[in-house]
Motif scaffolding. Structure first.
Motif, short mmCIF file in Angstrom:
data_model
loop_
_atom_site.label_atom_id
_atom_site.label_comp_id
_atom_site.label_asym_id
_atom_site.label_seq_id
_atom_site.Cartn_x
_atom_site.Cartn_y
_atom_site.Cartn_z
N ARG A 37 -17.40 -16.95 -33.67
CA ARG A 37 -16.11 -16.28 -33.57
C ARG A 37 -16.35 -14.78 -33.44
O ARG A 37 -17.19 -14.21 -34.13
CB ARG A 37 -15.25 -16.54 -34.81
CG ARG A 37 -14.78 -17.97 -34.98
CD ARG A 37 -13.65 -18.30 -34.02
NE ARG A 37 -13.07 -19.59 -34.35
CZ ARG A 37 -13.55 -20.75 -33.97
NH1 ARG A 37 -14.65 -20.78 -33.24
NH2 ARG A 37 -12.95 -21.88 -34.31
N GLU A 38 -15.60 -14.16 -32.54
CA GLU A 38 -15.70 -12.72 -32.34
C GLU A 38 -14.31 -12.11 -32.44
O GLU A 38 -13.40 -12.52 -31.73
CB GLU A 38 -16.31 -12.41 -30.98
CG GLU A 38 -16.45 -10.91 -30.70
CD GLU A 38 -16.94 -10.64 -29.30
OE1 GLU A 38 -18.06 -10.10 -29.16
OE2 GLU A 38 -16.20 -10.97 -28.33
N CYS A 39 -14.15 -11.16 -33.35
CA CYS A 39 -12.90 -10.44 -33.50
C CYS A 39 -13.14 -8.98 -33.09
O CYS A 39 -13.75 -8.21 -33.84
CB CYS A 39 -12.40 -10.51 -34.95
SG CYS A 39 -12.06 -12.18 -35.54
N LEU A 65 -7.68 -5.94 -32.72
CA LEU A 65 -7.32 -6.29 -34.08
C LEU A 65 -5.86 -5.95 -34.36
O LEU A 65 -5.42 -4.81 -34.20
CB LEU A 65 -8.22 -5.54 -35.07
CG LEU A 65 -8.05 -5.87 -36.56
CD1 LEU A 65 -8.44 -7.31 -36.84
CD2 LEU A 65 -8.90 -4.91 -37.40
N ILE A 66 -5.10 -6.96 -34.78
CA ILE A 66 -3.70 -6.75 -35.18
C ILE A 66 -3.63 -6.41 -36.66
O ILE A 66 -2.85 -5.56 -37.09
CB ILE A 66 -2.87 -8.01 -34.89
CG1 ILE A 66 -2.87 -8.31 -33.39
CG2 ILE A 66 -1.44 -7.85 -35.40
CD1 ILE A 66 -2.20 -9.61 -33.02
N GLY A 67 -4.46 -7.05 -37.45
CA GLY A 67 -4.49 -6.79 -38.88
C GLY A 67 -5.46 -7.73 -39.57
O GLY A 67 -5.98 -8.67 -38.96
N SER A 88 -5.26 -10.10 -31.05
CA SER A 88 -4.27 -10.38 -30.02
C SER A 88 -4.74 -11.41 -28.99
O SER A 88 -3.92 -11.99 -28.28
CB SER A 88 -3.89 -9.08 -29.30
OG SER A 88 -5.02 -8.48 -28.71
N ASN A 89 -6.03 -11.64 -28.88
CA ASN A 89 -6.53 -12.58 -27.87
C ASN A 89 -6.81 -13.98 -28.44
O ASN A 89 -7.43 -14.80 -27.78
CB ASN A 89 -7.79 -12.03 -27.21
CG ASN A 89 -8.92 -11.78 -28.20
OD1 ASN A 89 -8.67 -11.49 -29.37
ND2 ASN A 89 -10.15 -11.87 -27.73
N PRO A 113 -5.40 -17.26 -36.51
CA PRO A 113 -6.23 -16.30 -37.24
C PRO A 113 -7.62 -16.88 -37.53
O PRO A 113 -7.82 -18.09 -37.51
CB PRO A 113 -5.45 -16.05 -38.54
CG PRO A 113 -4.07 -16.54 -38.26
CD PRO A 113 -4.21 -17.65 -37.28
N THR A 114 -8.55 -16.00 -37.80
CA THR A 114 -9.92 -16.38 -38.17
C THR A 114 -10.15 -16.00 -39.63
O THR A 114 -9.99 -14.84 -40.00
CB THR A 114 -10.95 -15.68 -37.28
OG1 THR A 114 -10.76 -16.08 -35.91
CG2 THR A 114 -12.37 -16.03 -37.71
N THR A 115 -10.50 -16.98 -40.45
CA THR A 115 -10.76 -16.74 -41.87
C THR A 115 -12.24 -16.95 -42.17
O THR A 115 -12.81 -17.97 -41.81
CB THR A 115 -9.93 -17.68 -42.76
OG1 THR A 115 -8.53 -17.45 -42.53
CG2 THR A 115 -10.22 -17.43 -44.24
#
Length: 218
Positions: A134-136, A141-143, A158-159, A163-165
């Motif tokens: 996973r790449e953020c 980044l929205i938050g 946004s892409n 969400p990624t936890t």
């Protein structure tokens, strides 16, 4: 005798309070030092982009996603049963007729779907697992939301629709929170603001240093 006992209690309470204060101050002083002088490092386990530096690495982290639990059939049946065989003196019956009901979906459950290494850089947060990656990107980044008690952080970008936890453990919560804030500050060019806030926090801590009782020399 009573005065000596009370003075000893006061001295013990003061030493305990001073120790707690010193631990807090040392921690903030360390954070300030990192904010002022840590530019990030390279990485052997991650191919970095131009100008990218690693600010924190956590091995053994877990990628968390919602997975539905097993469903349950809710309903009832109508009909009758007929004997079809006998085994060891017991009659085996087969039910015929109608069945009515519906399948109830299982409740969503947070589940670790992979384990691997998390990298926080000044451009992105990457989970590199044995099965998934996973790449953020910080640019998208929205938050993000920390759960310090559980030791996890959820990122919204946004892409990605979901969400990624990432779970890393409660013992690393403080370090993860700060290193992420520092990396984001480097990405946004707001390191000076972060340093200024830490300096204010440290000044407040200094002003709250416990005062010794009259019988204890400072």
């Amino acid at each position: 005798m009573f005065e000596k006992h009370r003075a000893k209690q006061a001295a013990t309470a003061y030493e305990k309070a001073l120790g707690g204060w010193q631990t807090q101050r040392d921690g903030y002083a360390n954070l300030l030092q990192l904010a002022e002088g840590f530019p990030g490092v390279g990485s052997d386990g991650l191919l970095l982009k131009p100008g990218e530096a690693v600010f924190y690495t956590v091995a053994g982290a877990a990628l968390i996603e919602e997975r539905r639990g097993p469903g349950q059939w809710k309903g009832h049946s109508q009909g009758f049963s007929i004997p079809v065989a006998a085994v060891h003196g017991r009659t085996i019956r087969y039910r015929v007729g109608q069945s009515r009901g519906h399948l109830v979906q299982g409740a969503p459950v947070l589940t670790a779907i992979d384990r691997g290494t998390v990298y926080i850089t000044n451009q992105r947060v990457i989970f590199q697992g044995t099965k998934q990656t996973r790449e953020c990107l910080l640019a998208k980044l929205i938050g993000f939301q920390h759960s310090d008690a559980e030791g996890s952080t959820t990122f919204s970008v946004s892409n990605r629709q979901t969400p990624t936890t990432i779970h890393y453990g409660a013992e690393l919560s403080s370090a993860f929170d700060f290193r992420l804030d520092l990396a984001v500050a480097h990405f946004r060019g707001t390191v000076g603001e972060l340093v200024g806030q830490l300096q204010q926090d440290l000044a407040q801590i200094d002003s709250a240093r416990p005062l010794p009782p009259a019988s204890v020399p400072s």
